[in-house]
Structures are given as structure tokens and as C-alpha cells.
Design an enzyme around this catalytic site. Structure first.
Site, PDB file in Angstrom:
ATOM      1  N   LYS A 243       0.844  -1.193   0.000  1.00  0.00           N
ATOM      2  CA  LYS A 243       0.000   0.000   0.000  1.00  0.00           C
ATOM      3  C   LYS A 243       0.881   1.246   0.000  1.00  0.00           C
ATOM      4  O   LYS A 243       1.935   1.246   0.648  1.00  0.00           O
ATOM      5  CB  LYS A 243      -0.861   0.034   1.274  1.00  0.00           C
ATOM      6  N   ARG A 317     -10.419 -11.288   0.996  1.00  0.00           N
ATOM      7  CA  ARG A 317     -11.290 -12.262   0.336  1.00  0.00           C
ATOM      8  C   ARG A 317     -10.666 -13.652   0.341  1.00  0.00           C
ATOM      9  O   ARG A 317     -11.375 -14.656   0.331  1.00  0.00           O
ATOM     10  CB  ARG A 317     -11.638 -11.770  -1.086  1.00  0.00           C
TER      11      ARG A 317
HETATM   12  N1  BES Z   1      -8.329  -3.701   3.769  1.00  0.00           N
HETATM   13  C1  BES Z   1      -8.443  -3.233   2.446  1.00  0.00           C
HETATM   14  C2  BES Z   1      -9.741  -2.461   2.190  1.00  0.00           C
HETATM   15  C3  BES Z   1      -9.927  -1.166   2.928  1.00  0.00           C
HETATM   16  C4  BES Z   1      -9.621   0.036   2.325  1.00  0.00           C
HETATM   17  C5  BES Z   1     -10.479  -1.140   4.195  1.00  0.00           C
HETATM   18  C6  BES Z   1      -9.834   1.217   2.998  1.00  0.00           C
HETATM   19  C7  BES Z   1     -10.671   0.045   4.867  1.00  0.00           C
HETATM   20  C8  BES Z   1     -10.360   1.221   4.256  1.00  0.00           C
HETATM   21  C9  BES Z   1      -8.404  -4.390   1.472  1.00  0.00           C
HETATM   22  O1  BES Z   1      -7.658  -5.487   1.858  1.00  0.00           O
HETATM   23  C10 BES Z   1      -7.812  -3.865   0.204  1.00  0.00           C
HETATM   24  O2  BES Z   1      -6.719  -3.413   0.238  1.00  0.00           O
HETATM   25  N2  BES Z   1      -8.563  -3.934  -0.877  1.00  0.00           N
HETATM   26  C11 BES Z   1      -8.128  -3.423  -2.126  1.00  0.00           C
HETATM   27  C12 BES Z   1      -8.617  -4.355  -3.194  1.00  0.00           C
HETATM   28  C13 BES Z   1      -8.017  -4.117  -4.543  1.00  0.00           C
HETATM   29  C14 BES Z   1      -6.547  -4.463  -4.526  1.00  0.00           C
HETATM   30  C15 BES Z   1      -8.744  -4.944  -5.549  1.00  0.00           C
HETATM   31  C16 BES Z   1      -8.697  -2.016  -2.310  1.00  0.00           C
HETATM   32  O3  BES Z   1      -9.825  -1.782  -1.875  1.00  0.00           O
HETATM   33  O4  BES Z   1      -8.025  -1.185  -2.868  1.00  0.00           O
HETATM   34 ZN    ZN Z   2      -5.575  -5.342   1.426  1.00  0.00          ZN
END
Ligand code: BES
Ligand code: ZN
Ligand code: ZN
Length: 468
Positions: A243, A317
């Protein structure tokens, strides 16, 4: 703060402060005072008049939310004073809103402050001339529910250094002990032996062992069986698909689904619910390192489905896939299976940071879930599946891909991914709660403070209460 129900006329109850919730200045007996200080009947408008021992607080409506916001505003003010008692008259007000607004509004997370505030002995007295059994029951229920929400908030707000999978398991064991629940905890050996390679891979680069936690509440008079599954990423760095720095901050909150399940499980026996309830948690830390799982890996989940990893940040997921399979393998004749997860940023973009995204295959059930969520004082809306979005998670290499081939509809495609791990007989019993928005908000909103809100706890307890 202690909140007590007092059976007596308001005027006869002794107290240092009086709280008045004002929704109509014109019809208020204190019209003159209120007008002289320029008071308005609006959310968060407040006047403390210490000389006469009164707090006036504005209220825009007579609904749960307005009353809860009003009382929480009043309680926060009360906490800044030296007074030890404050009283309020119940009148025909919503008692649930009053108790929950007070207890949720006064919550503070101070574990990491070096200077601890001295906890004052303060008490809110809710005065009612006659305490009927219904009033007593509603009061006790609201206290249990608020405690569960605040417990969830505490777990979510705890830092990743202090809350990792083993600690989540210990927390679950403590909840089980205090509430007479069963609790099983499985480590990585179990995951490997039972083909839970999706979940296992996510945690591989972490120094903390992943844990699968299974709490169960089995009352003798149980008429229905409910399974609650929670995403418990004690930290989500994104893994090798790391991230960006700004997006990593707050990812301690990626355990909010699991924390909601723990909060709910801490309340079910106290509420005496006549339902068998299982709480299943995948507690994992998503990190980087030479041993990390990679984009391009193909993982085999517990149900044999193969998953092409294209982004290691879509890890929730993967963990949930195996946990959902475990739940359906281990528990027969499920009536409802709900999962809770801070699953996608897309859900936050789509519906805003205060609302839960509700997904699944059963339109009637989704509608019921939304109705109960709103009734409980939380926000939710449905996000619909469709056949075209379903196609976007197909893989050329494996059965399914962990990210979609489109930039749009990310909350729904994540929900559709999970649907691949729901058995045919449970398709209509499953609901997915994407709580990525409301689980953790970096500014106070209404009676919620900065940080964890306990999203999903009140919604689910309300739903469970209506099950026949
Ligand atoms: N934990 C995150 C989602 C999230 C984002 C929760 C902001 C709370 C606040 C999740 O694991 C994630 O990173 N999802 C990605 C998915 C993408 C790579 C398809 C996202 O939402 O960007
Ligand atoms: Zn994630
Ligand atoms: Zn995540």
C-alpha cells in the site's frame, strides 16, 4: 460512566445537574432562558448553565439518531464538569436511544495516552415514574449492546504491535470463558492439513502465526443456527502489492470484521438469544518479506477452487474464502451465514464512509438486513450483483482471480468473489457486510468518536433479536 434507571418523578430525584433535550424552544417551559442565550434546537448545540445546574442540548428530530446524538453531546459536556450526578426525564423519549447514545457517546480510547485522566465517578440518572417490565428489559438490553460495541471499538483501536492473531485468539478465549461459550483455536498446522492454503498464504510473511478462531453459543432452546464470519487482518500492509504510505495508516482497523464478531459473541448469552450462534474468525497479518505470497501465485482454497493472485492487497477475500469453507464444512443446517469485512476501498468510495454495503443472492434477506441495520441506528445499503460483473473475476490460468479486470464496481466484484465459496444450499442464506467505511473513521461523527465505531454489532444483534 454509570447509567441508572430511577423509578421516581423527575422533580423528586436528587442530582447536581439536570439535562434537557430541546426539540422545540417555542413549547419549552424554559423558552425565556433559551432565547436569552441564543440557543437553537440543532444537533450538537449545547448550553451548560452551572449556576442553575442545567445542561440544555438541541435535538433536530425525535428519532433514535437525533436523541442519541443529543444525549452524547450532553454527556460529553457533563464529563468536563466536576458534577457527579446528572438526571434526565424519560418522558415519551426513546429509551434505547438515550442509553446507547450516552454509553456510545462517552466512549474514549485512552490506552496509549501517557497521562491517564482520573476516571471520575459520574452517573446519569434516567428518571421514570413507573418502571414497567418492558422498560427494564429495553434498558438492560441497551446496556449489553453498548458494552458489546465498545468492546469491539477497543479491539479495533488496539495497535498491531499489541493485537496480532495470537492476541485475538486470547481475547476470544476470554470472551468464551466470561460468557460460557465454546472456543476452539487452530494454528497454521491445522490450516495446512485442511487445505486452507488461501488463508495460510496471506499470513506467510508475518512473524505472527495465523489463527482460525471458532466460538460457539449453543443454548438448549435453540431454534435456528447462525454463522458469523469475520475478516481479522490484524494488519494489512498490502503485502508485496504494498500500500502507498498514506493508505497504510489506519490498517490496524482491518480486523474490524473479526472484532465485530467478537463483540457480538460477547453479548449473545447475556441477551439470552434462543439461537445457536457460531463466530468464526480468520486472524492473519498481511506483510512483506522473502517468504511472502506473490502476485502470479495460484492458491488452492479449502473447497478445491484455484485462485490466481494478481494483487496481494486483495487478501481479505482469500482469508474469508477459506473461513467460509470451514464454516460450511463444520456446521450443518445453517439458517443464516453472514460475513463482516473491511473488504474494499471501493465500498467507501461508492456509498461513503458511514454506510455498510450489503451484498448477497437473497433480495428479501438483504432487505431485512438493511431494515434491521437502520432500526439499530446504523447505516446500510444494498449493492447488487449482476452477471457482467461476475465475469470480470474469471481467470485465464485458474478458476477465479482475486481481483477483477475492471476498475469499476470493486465492492461488488469482491462480494462476487466470496460467492464462489458459498455452497449451493447456503446461497440464499448468505449476506456479506462490507464495513470498510464506517468501521473506522478518522473524525468523530455523531455519537461516534474518532477511530473505531463498532460497525455491524448493533445491526447484527438487532437482526438476531428478530429471528423466530
Ligand atoms: N483492507 C483493504 C480495504 C480497505 C480500504 C479497508 C480502505 C478500509 C479502508 C483491502 O484489503 C484492500 O486493500 N482492498 C483493495 C482491493 C483491490 C486491490 C482490488 C482495495 O480496496 O483497494
Ligand atoms: Zn488489502
Ligand atoms: Zn484488507
Amino acid at each position: 460512566m454509570k447509567v441508572s434507571l430511577i423509578e421516581n418523578d423527575f422533580k423528586n430525584v436528587e442530582s447536581e445537574l439536570e439535562i434537557f433535550i430541546v426539540d422545540d424552544i417555542e413549547n419549552s417551559s424554559d423558552k425565556d432562558i433559551l432565547e436569552s442565550i441564543g440557543f437553537e434546537e440543532k444537533d450538537e448545540s449545547i448550553a451548560l448553565l452551572p449556576e442553575i445546574g442545567r445542561i440544555y442540548v438541541g435535538c433536530e428530530d425525535e428519532n433514535y439518531e437525533s436523541i442519541a446524538i443529543a444525549i452524547s453531546t450532553a454527556i460529553r459536556k457533563f464529563k468536563t464538569t466536576k458534577f457527579e450526578t446528572a438526571k434526565i426525564e424519560l418522558k415519551d423519549m426513546n429509551l434505547k436511544a438515550l442509553v446507547e447514545g450516552a454509553l456510545l457517546g462517552e466512549y474514549e480510547f485512552t490506552q496509549y495516552k501517557s497521562e491517564k485522566k482520573k476516571s471520575k465517578k459520574q452517573e446519569l440518572l434516567i428518571c421514570v415514574p413507573k418502571i414497567t417490565p418492558e422498560i427494564k428489559k429495553s434498558f438492560e438490553e441497551s446496556k449489553i449492546i453498548s458494552k458489546a460495541v465498545n468492546k469491539t471499538r477497543d479491539i479495533v483501536n488496539t495497535t498491531p504491535a499489541d493485537c496480532y492473531p495470537k492476541i485475538m485468539a486470547q481475547t476470544a478465549k476470554k470472551i468464551a470463558k466470561d460468557n460460557d461459550l465454546e472456543c476452539e483455536v487452530f494454528g497454521e498446522k491445522y490450516l495446512a492439513e485442511n487445505g486452507m492454503n488461501a488463508m495460510l498464504s496471506v499470513g506467510r510473511a508475518s512473524v505472527h502465526e495465523s489463527k482460525l478462531i471458532h466460538l460457539s453459543y449453543k443454548p438448549e432452546n435453540a431454534k435456528k443456527k447462525v454463522v458469523l464470519v469475520g475478516k481479522g487482518l490484524t494488519y494489512d500492509s498490502g503485502g508485496l502489492s504494498l500500500k502507498p504510505a498514506d493508505y497504510m495508516v489506519t490498517m490496524k482497523s482491518d480486523k474490524s470484521g473479526a472484532s465485530a464478531v467478537l463483540g457480538i459473541m460477547s453479548a449473545v448469552s447475556k441477551l439470552n438469544l434462543p439461537i445457536e450462534i457460531h463466530g468464526i474468525i480468520g486472524a492473519v497479518e498481511n506483510m512483506i518479506g522473502g517468504d511472502a505470497y506473490k502476485p502470479d501465485d495460484v492458491l488452492v482454497a479449502r473447497n478445491g477452487k484455484t485462485i490466481e493472485v494478481r494483487n496481494t492487497d486483495a487478501e481479505g477475500r482469500l482469508v474469508l474464502a477459506d473461513c467460509l469453507c470451514y464454516a460450511q464444512d463444520e456446521i450443518e443446517d445453517i439458517d443464516y451465514i453472514f460475513d463482516f469485512a473491511t473488504l474494499t476501498g471501493a465500498c467507501v468510495v461508492g456509498v461513503g464512509e458511514y454506510t455498510i454495503g450489503i451484498m448477497g443472492n437473497n433480495t428479501v434477506l438483504k432487505r431485512e438486513v438493511v431494515a434491521n441495520t437502520l432500526e439499530a441506528g446504523e447505516y446500510a445499503t444494498t449493492l447488487p450483483f449482476n452477471r457482467f460483473l461476475r465475469k470480470t473475476i474469471k481467470s485465464e490460468i485458474a478458476d477465479i482471480c482475486n481481483v477483477a479486470n475492471t476498475r469499476y464496481g470493486g465492492a461488488i466484484t469482491a462480494g462476487l468473489f466470496l460467492d464462489n465459496f458459498i455452497n449451493e444450499e447456503n446461497k440464499d442464506k448468505w449476506v456479506h457486510f462490507d464495513i470498510a467505511g464506517p468501521a473506522y473513521v478518522e473524525k468523530a461523527w455523531g455519537y461516534n468518536p474518532h477511530g473505531a465505531s463498532g460497525a455491524g454489532v448493533r445491526a447484527t444483534l438487532q437482526f438476531l433479536k428478530t429471528i423466530e
